[in-house]
Design a protein around this motif. Structure first.
Motif, PDB file in Angstrom:
ATOM      1  N   SER A  47       0.844  -1.196   0.000  1.00  0.00           N
ATOM      2  CA  SER A  47       0.000   0.000   0.000  1.00  0.00           C
ATOM      3  C   SER A  47       0.876   1.242   0.000  1.00  0.00           C
ATOM      4  O   SER A  47       2.091   1.154  -0.118  1.00  0.00           O
ATOM      5  N   VAL A  48       0.255   2.373   0.190  1.00  0.00           N
ATOM      6  CA  VAL A  48       0.976   3.638   0.209  1.00  0.00           C
ATOM      7  C   VAL A  48       2.025   3.662   1.323  1.00  0.00           C
ATOM      8  O   VAL A  48       3.059   4.313   1.210  1.00  0.00           O
ATOM      9  N   SER A  49       1.793   2.907   2.389  1.00  0.00           N
ATOM     10  CA  SER A  49       2.721   2.917   3.523  1.00  0.00           C
ATOM     11  C   SER A  49       4.063   2.255   3.216  1.00  0.00           C
ATOM     12  O   SER A  49       5.062   2.585   3.844  1.00  0.00           O
ATOM     13  N   SER A  54       4.908   1.198  -0.387  1.00  0.00           N
ATOM     14  CA  SER A  54       5.186   1.137  -1.822  1.00  0.00           C
ATOM     15  C   SER A  54       6.405   1.971  -2.225  1.00  0.00           C
ATOM     16  O   SER A  54       7.157   1.583  -3.119  1.00  0.00           O
ATOM     17  N   THR A  55       6.631   3.092  -1.559  1.00  0.00           N
ATOM     18  CA  THR A  55       7.803   3.916  -1.880  1.00  0.00           C
ATOM     19  C   THR A  55       9.087   3.166  -1.558  1.00  0.00           C
ATOM     20  O   THR A  55      10.031   3.177  -2.356  1.00  0.00           O
ATOM     21  N   ARG A  80       9.626   0.537  -4.201  1.00  0.00           N
ATOM     22  CA  ARG A  80      10.104   1.138  -5.457  1.00  0.00           C
ATOM     23  C   ARG A  80      11.598   1.453  -5.370  1.00  0.00           C
ATOM     24  O   ARG A  80      12.340   1.244  -6.324  1.00  0.00           O
ATOM     25  N   SER A 131      -3.088  -1.844  -2.769  1.00  0.00           N
ATOM     26  CA  SER A 131      -3.685  -0.548  -3.116  1.00  0.00           C
ATOM     27  C   SER A 131      -3.219  -0.127  -4.507  1.00  0.00           C
ATOM     28  O   SER A 131      -2.370  -0.761  -5.128  1.00  0.00           O
ATOM     29  N   SER A 132      -3.765   0.986  -4.982  1.00  0.00           N
ATOM     30  CA  SER A 132      -3.383   1.495  -6.299  1.00  0.00           C
ATOM     31  C   SER A 132      -1.903   1.879  -6.333  1.00  0.00           C
ATOM     32  O   SER A 132      -1.237   1.711  -7.355  1.00  0.00           O
ATOM     33  N   SER A 133      -1.363   2.365  -5.217  1.00  0.00           N
ATOM     34  CA  SER A 133       0.067   2.700  -5.199  1.00  0.00           C
ATOM     35  C   SER A 133       0.908   1.431  -5.301  1.00  0.00           C
ATOM     36  O   SER A 133       1.985   1.442  -5.899  1.00  0.00           O
ATOM     37  N   GLY A 134       0.431   0.328  -4.758  1.00  0.00           N
ATOM     38  CA  GLY A 134       1.119  -0.949  -4.914  1.00  0.00           C
ATOM     39  C   GLY A 134       1.097  -1.418  -6.352  1.00  0.00           C
ATOM     40  O   GLY A 134       2.105  -1.909  -6.876  1.00  0.00           O
ATOM     41  N   ARG A 166       0.936   0.508  -8.954  1.00  0.00           N
ATOM     42  CA  ARG A 166       1.877   1.382  -9.684  1.00  0.00           C
ATOM     43  C   ARG A 166       3.318   0.910  -9.528  1.00  0.00           C
ATOM     44  O   ARG A 166       4.092   0.951 -10.486  1.00  0.00           O
ATOM     45  N   VAL A 167       3.691   0.464  -8.344  1.00  0.00           N
ATOM     46  CA  VAL A 167       5.064  -0.019  -8.133  1.00  0.00           C
ATOM     47  C   VAL A 167       5.315  -1.276  -8.961  1.00  0.00           C
ATOM     48  O   VAL A 167       6.389  -1.452  -9.534  1.00  0.00           O
TER      49      VAL A 167
END
Length: 154
Positions: A24-26, A28-29, A32, A57-60, A62-63
């Motif tokens: 998730s967003v927590s 994913s950065t 990446r 999540s959507s951020s996951g 994207r990664v």
């Protein structure tokens, strides 16, 4: 259970990635950033072990797309042991045709130093899954309440 509980292992041109319970967003950065460290290493196949993954999540997403595009030319992405809910997320987004989905009973080991005890793993898995379901239900309750408050009652 950690937020960044993914594990990487590179064998030849294949990168194996254990995803943990949540992408998730927590985290994913951080994921990446690890992928960026593998850029330029001629990786043509990424195998994601989604055995324990209960939330994506959507951020996951994207990664995952970033990894497929940036790590090598024509990189093949494979998901192993993907839960039906995660599979359906890819299906709804139209990305199902870009990835392969397989069942594999020998999963990438989370700790790298031996098997995770089944009963402990099951408890963590069910707790994480219940937490995600509770969050989803709570979010929907708030949305429904807000929608009702915005309606004109005659």
């Amino acid at each position: 259970m950690e937020g960044n509980d993914f594990v990487f292992r590179k064998e030849g041109a294949t990168l194996y990635v254990y995803l943990g319970f949540e992408l998730s967003v927590s985290n994913s950065t951080a994921l990446r950033e690890v992928f960026e460290a593998y850029r330029g290493q001629d990786i043509n196949r990424i195998v994601f072990d989604a055995t324990d993954l209960v939330f994506l999540s959507s951020s996951g997403v994207r990664v995952i797309i970033f990894a497929a595009k940036e790590l090598g030319k024509d990189t093949k992405v494979i998901f192993e042991n993907c839960a039906e809910e995660i599979y359906n997320t890819f299906k709804m987004t139209g990305l199902i045709n870009f990835f392969s989905f397989v069942e594999n009973k020998s999963k990438i080991n989370k700790t790298g130093d031996g098997e995770v005890e089944d009963s402990k793993w099951q408890q963590e898995y069910y707790e994480a899954r219940q937490k995600q379901l509770d969050n989803f239900a709570a979010h929907n309750d708030v949305v429904m309440y807000q929608m009702k408050m915005g309606q004109n009652e005659d």
